[in-house]
Motif scaffolding. Structure first.
Motif, PDB file in Angstrom:
ATOM      1  N   GLY A  11       4.149  14.675 -11.331  1.00  0.00           N
ATOM      2  CA  GLY A  11       4.219  14.807 -12.787  1.00  0.00           C
ATOM      3  C   GLY A  11       4.786  13.617 -13.546  1.00  0.00           C
ATOM      4  N   THR A  12       4.930  12.448 -12.890  1.00  0.00           N
ATOM      5  CA  THR A  12       5.473  11.297 -13.616  1.00  0.00           C
ATOM      6  C   THR A  12       4.427  10.189 -13.709  1.00  0.00           C
ATOM      7  N   GLY A  13       4.501   9.420 -14.767  1.00  0.00           N
ATOM      8  CA  GLY A  13       3.516   8.352 -14.952  1.00  0.00           C
ATOM      9  C   GLY A  13       4.033   7.005 -14.498  1.00  0.00           C
ATOM     10  N   VAL A  14       4.577   6.907 -13.293  1.00  0.00           N
ATOM     11  CA  VAL A  14       5.165   5.621 -12.859  1.00  0.00           C
ATOM     12  C   VAL A  14       4.096   4.621 -12.421  1.00  0.00           C
ATOM     13  N   LYS A  15       4.509   3.345 -12.408  1.00  0.00           N
ATOM     14  CA  LYS A  15       3.645   2.265 -11.908  1.00  0.00           C
ATOM     15  C   LYS A  15       4.258   1.762 -10.595  1.00  0.00           C
ATOM     16  N   PRO A  16       3.446   1.136  -9.714  1.00  0.00           N
ATOM     17  CA  PRO A  16       4.007   0.657  -8.433  1.00  0.00           C
ATOM     18  C   PRO A  16       5.227  -0.253  -8.624  1.00  0.00           C
ATOM     19  N   GLU A  17       5.274  -1.032  -9.719  1.00  0.00           N
ATOM     20  CA  GLU A  17       6.429  -1.926  -9.938  1.00  0.00           C
ATOM     21  C   GLU A  17       7.704  -1.146 -10.229  1.00  0.00           C
ATOM     22  N   GLU A  18       7.551   0.133 -10.525  1.00  0.00           N
ATOM     23  CA  GLU A  18       8.743   0.953 -10.811  1.00  0.00           C
ATOM     24  C   GLU A  18       9.204   1.734  -9.575  1.00  0.00           C
ATOM     25  N   ILE A  19       8.601   1.399  -8.444  1.00  0.00           N
ATOM     26  CA  ILE A  19       8.926   2.085  -7.186  1.00  0.00           C
ATOM     27  C   ILE A  19       9.425   1.044  -6.198  1.00  0.00           C
ATOM     28  N   MET A  20      10.435   1.370  -5.408  1.00  0.00           N
ATOM     29  CA  MET A  20      10.742   0.520  -4.256  1.00  0.00           C
ATOM     30  C   MET A  20      10.998   1.395  -3.035  1.00  0.00           C
ATOM     31  N   VAL A  21      10.619   0.857  -1.885  1.00  0.00           N
ATOM     32  CA  VAL A  21      10.800   1.596  -0.636  1.00  0.00           C
ATOM     33  C   VAL A  21      12.197   1.296  -0.110  1.00  0.00           C
ATOM     34  N   LEU A  22      12.853   2.343   0.400  1.00  0.00           N
ATOM     35  CA  LEU A  22      14.225   2.186   0.903  1.00  0.00           C
ATOM     36  C   LEU A  22      14.294   2.527   2.383  1.00  0.00           C
ATOM     37  N   SER A  23      15.336   2.048   3.040  1.00  0.00           N
ATOM     38  CA  SER A  23      15.593   2.472   4.431  1.00  0.00           C
ATOM     39  C   SER A  23      16.357   3.796   4.362  1.00  0.00           C
ATOM     40  N   GLY A  24      15.684   4.824   3.902  1.00  0.00           N
ATOM     41  CA  GLY A  24      16.337   6.123   3.665  1.00  0.00           C
ATOM     42  C   GLY A  24      16.925   6.151   2.265  1.00  0.00           C
ATOM     43  N   SER A  25      16.978   7.345   1.664  1.00  0.00           N
ATOM     44  CA  SER A  25      17.479   7.397   0.285  1.00  0.00           C
ATOM     45  C   SER A  25      18.983   7.147   0.232  1.00  0.00           C
ATOM     46  N   GLN A  26      19.661   7.330   1.370  1.00  0.00           N
ATOM     47  CA  GLN A  26      21.091   6.977   1.448  1.00  0.00           C
ATOM     48  C   GLN A  26      21.299   5.526   0.980  1.00  0.00           C
ATOM     49  N   GLN A  27      20.360   4.675   1.357  1.00  0.00           N
ATOM     50  CA  GLN A  27      20.474   3.277   0.939  1.00  0.00           C
ATOM     51  C   GLN A  27      20.378   3.153  -0.583  1.00  0.00           C
ATOM     52  N   SER A  59       0.838  -1.211   0.000  1.00  0.00           N
ATOM     53  CA  SER A  59       0.000   0.000   0.000  1.00  0.00           C
ATOM     54  C   SER A  59       0.871   1.259   0.000  1.00  0.00           C
ATOM     55  N   LEU A  60       2.072   1.198   0.598  1.00  0.00           N
ATOM     56  CA  LEU A  60       2.956   2.374   0.558  1.00  0.00           C
ATOM     57  C   LEU A  60       3.504   2.565  -0.860  1.00  0.00           C
ATOM     58  N   ARG A  61       3.810   1.455  -1.520  1.00  0.00           N
ATOM     59  CA  ARG A  61       4.289   1.586  -2.911  1.00  0.00           C
ATOM     60  C   ARG A  61       3.235   2.295  -3.757  1.00  0.00           C
ATOM     61  N   GLU A  62       1.972   1.938  -3.482  1.00  0.00           N
ATOM     62  CA  GLU A  62       0.894   2.604  -4.243  1.00  0.00           C
ATOM     63  C   GLU A  62       0.792   4.078  -3.875  1.00  0.00           C
ATOM     64  N   SER A  63       0.906   4.365  -2.572  1.00  0.00           N
ATOM     65  CA  SER A  63       0.804   5.774  -2.145  1.00  0.00           C
ATOM     66  C   SER A  63       1.940   6.599  -2.743  1.00  0.00           C
ATOM     67  N   ILE A  64       3.148   6.011  -2.784  1.00  0.00           N
ATOM     68  CA  ILE A  64       4.285   6.749  -3.357  1.00  0.00           C
ATOM     69  C   ILE A  64       4.079   6.921  -4.862  1.00  0.00           C
ATOM     70  N   THR A  65       3.518   5.892  -5.503  1.00  0.00           N
ATOM     71  CA  THR A  65       3.224   6.001  -6.938  1.00  0.00           C
ATOM     72  C   THR A  65       2.309   7.205  -7.170  1.00  0.00           C
ATOM     73  N   GLN A  66       1.292   7.304  -6.308  1.00  0.00           N
ATOM     74  CA  GLN A  66       0.346   8.407  -6.408  1.00  0.00           C
ATOM     75  C   GLN A  66       1.064   9.758  -6.243  1.00  0.00           C
ATOM     76  N   LEU A  67       1.957   9.792  -5.237  1.00  0.00           N
ATOM     77  CA  LEU A  67       2.726  11.019  -4.970  1.00  0.00           C
ATOM     78  C   LEU A  67       3.569  11.400  -6.185  1.00  0.00           C
ATOM     79  N   MET A  68       4.212  10.386  -6.780  1.00  0.00           N
ATOM     80  CA  MET A  68       5.059  10.628  -7.952  1.00  0.00           C
ATOM     81  C   MET A  68       4.208  11.121  -9.124  1.00  0.00           C
ATOM     82  N   ARG A  69       2.981  10.586  -9.231  1.00  0.00           N
ATOM     83  CA  ARG A  69       2.104  11.032 -10.326  1.00  0.00           C
ATOM     84  C   ARG A  69       1.739  12.487 -10.122  1.00  0.00           C
ATOM     85  N   GLU A  70       1.488  12.842  -8.836  1.00  0.00           N
ATOM     86  CA  GLU A  70       1.181  14.250  -8.555  1.00  0.00           C
ATOM     87  C   GLU A  70       2.383  15.132  -8.852  1.00  0.00           C
TER      88      GLU A  70
END
Ligand SMILES: Cc1ncc(COP(=O)(O)O)c(C=O)c1O
Length: 504
Positions: A180-196, A167-178
């Motif tokens: 201005g990008t047309g990403v899909k949830p499969e193109e997103i991964m959650v990280l332990s901080g962007s440093q990772q 569900s977070l992958r979907e929420s981030i997908t939504q955020l990315m769409r807002e």
């Protein structure tokens, strides 16, 4: 046999006795066959109840370390795997001889020092790169315990897929769409901080000796990651329009890099943004030379004035850009949740690498972020942040103007977290570090953002973390320290010490 009790300790007395006797047995101080003092006698000598000693002896017996015989009392049993006596006089190993080459390349304590310094009392910290305590949306944590308890399968307390809580992958997908990008949830991964994400990118693409292009100056933690990977780091200078892509073009031909690392929007530390023209040109060059770009965008949402510029990820049509962002700068840094957006094949490989790195980002943190995004109010929160940080930025600019120092140059950033200041010519920058520390103010020296010890004529000031009351006072202390450093004779540092001086 000497037992010492600590009556202020929270550890029960019987356990203190048991643990000390156990230690003496394992260390060979109490050898097999030794008789322990009778319970009554030990109790008397320690001034405690006999039953306390009895409990300790009973537990030692249950652990198979002693046995009790009628007439012989309590006797120590042989310990099965005692280290042979010939190793009795061993010393601790020379650990540095054991470290891998990658570990040896990873020996810069800067980040840890910064995190420590942010919490030091009596020092006004302009060194942290963290959000403000006043604007942290702590209210988003309300009710989490109740909700966690009520989740039918407690899913937020369990393992989640490596790519992230669905569900977070979907929420981030939504955020990315807002954004201005047309990403899909499969193109997103959650990280332990962007440093990772920087670390995983280095693992995925860099072999020893590969060339990485970075901006000059660049984010020190990224430099550390590329150094640890054994990459050759080539810097491209930044001006008021971001990375100088004409210089980049020349370097590409000469060095054939594997990766370009860039922070096009409100760059850390310079605060500048890459112009739209340069963003387009950078992409063209990446396509022409077939080089991947790692776009690091922690500050893009924190815009205080000026137009919003599209991310490279938005502009890219062929999957050459790997995009990183984070909730550290807009929620809490301690929540340790960031994300990567990239072509599905890249995300697949990154998930394989993350799997062996930390399995998945913290489930509860992911759930909290998802809950926050789904509740609505994200955009109002960003607006609130931009208002507050914009005011702090103005305050820092006004304070710098109120305490002018000859030769000190800076420009007001349009967004992000930092002022990047050029120090007066020939100022002994190591001496300034000490004088500023004594004056109760901290900053990050420019050398952190360059390789090879360059950058001494710059300092980075963060304006989001200190309170509005502290910014003018901190700037006053800093400008006083600069003036005092210019007046006084440089402080002499002895050899190695100069390299090791903590950046407080
Ligand atoms: C440019 C840049 N990238 C990455 C990070 C790391 O962010 P996170 O807390 O998400 O690991 C920071 C933090 O200061 C940063 O400035």
């Amino acid at each position: 046999m000497q037992i010492k009790l600590d009556r202020t300790s929270k550890t029960p007395v019987y356990l203190q006795i048991k643990n000390q006797i156990r230690g003496m047995i394992y260390n060979g101080i109490l050898t097999p066959g030794t008789q322990l003092p009778p319970e009554r006698k030990l109790a008397q000598s320690l001034g405690i109840n006999r039953s306390t000693v009895l409990t300790a002896y009973r537990e030692l017996k249950a652990d198979g370390l002693v046995d009790s015989h009628v007439g012989r009392g309590t006797v120590v049993l042989p310990v099965l795997s005692q280290v042979s006596e010939k190793y009795d006089s061993m010393e601790i190993p020379a650990f540095h001889q054991f470290f891998s080459l990658a570990a040896e390349r990873t020996n810069d304590p800067l980040l840890n020092d910064l995190l420590r310094m942010a919490n030091q009392q009596n020092t006004i910290s302009f060194s942290a790169g963290i959000s403000s305590l006043d604007t942290d949306p702590v209210e988003c944590l309300e009710g989490i315990e109740k909700e966690l308890r009520e989740q039918p399968d407690h899913y937020a307390l369990k393992h989640v897929p490596t790519g992230g809580l669905p569900s977070l992958r979907e929420s981030i997908t939504q955020l990315m769409r807002e954004r201005g990008t047309g990403v899909k949830p499969e193109e997103i991964m959650v990280l332990s901080g962007s440093q990772q994400g920087i670390f995983l990118t280095a693992q995925a693409f860099l072999d020893l000796g590969d060339v990485v292009i970075v901006e000059e100056p660049s984010f020190f933690s990224a430099l550390h990651v590329f150094q640890a990977a054994g990459a050759r780091i080539i810097g491209v200078p930044v001006d008021e329009d971001g990375m100088k892509v004409d210089v980049l073009e020349q370097l590409l031909r000469r060095h054939h890099p594997k990766l370009i690392y860039t922070m096009p929007t409100y760059q850390n530390p310079s605060g500048v943004s890459m112009s739209l023209e340069r963003r387009r040109r950078l992409l063209e060059l990446a396509y022409r030379e077939k080089i991947l770009i790692l776009e690091d965008d922690p500050y893009g949402e924190l815009r205080y004035e000026g137009p919003r510029l599209p991310t490279l990820f938005e502009l890219d049509s062929y999957g050459y850009v790997i995009y990183l962002s984070t909730f550290s700068k807009i929620l809490f840094p301690g929540i340790r949740i960031g994300w990567m957006a990239a072509h599905q094949q890249i995300i697949h490989q990154m998930i394989m690498l993350k799997q062996i790195n930390d399995l998945h980002a913290n489930s509860i943190s992911q759930w909290i972020v998802d809950r926050f995004l789904r509740k609505g109010g994200y955009h109002e929160h960003i607006q609130r942040l931009c208002k507050d940080y914009g005011e702090k930025r103005d305050l820092m600019a006004e304070s710098l103007m109120a305490h002018p120092v000859e030769g000190l140059e800076w420009t007001k950033p349009l967004g992000g977290f930092y002022f990047w200041c050029r120090l007066p010519d020939n100022l002994p920058h190591m001496s300034l570090l000490v004088n500023a520390q004594e004056n109760g103010v901290s900053y990050v020296p420019g050398t952190a953002f360059y390789t090879g010890g360059r950058g001494g004529s710059f300092i980075r000031l963060n304006f989001t973390y200190p309170s509005k009351e502290k910014i003018p006072l901190g700037v006053k202390r800093l400008t006083q320290a600069i003036e005092a450093t210019a007046r006084r004779a440089p402080i002499r540092f002895e050899g190695e010490f100069e390299e090791m001086l903590p950046i407080v």
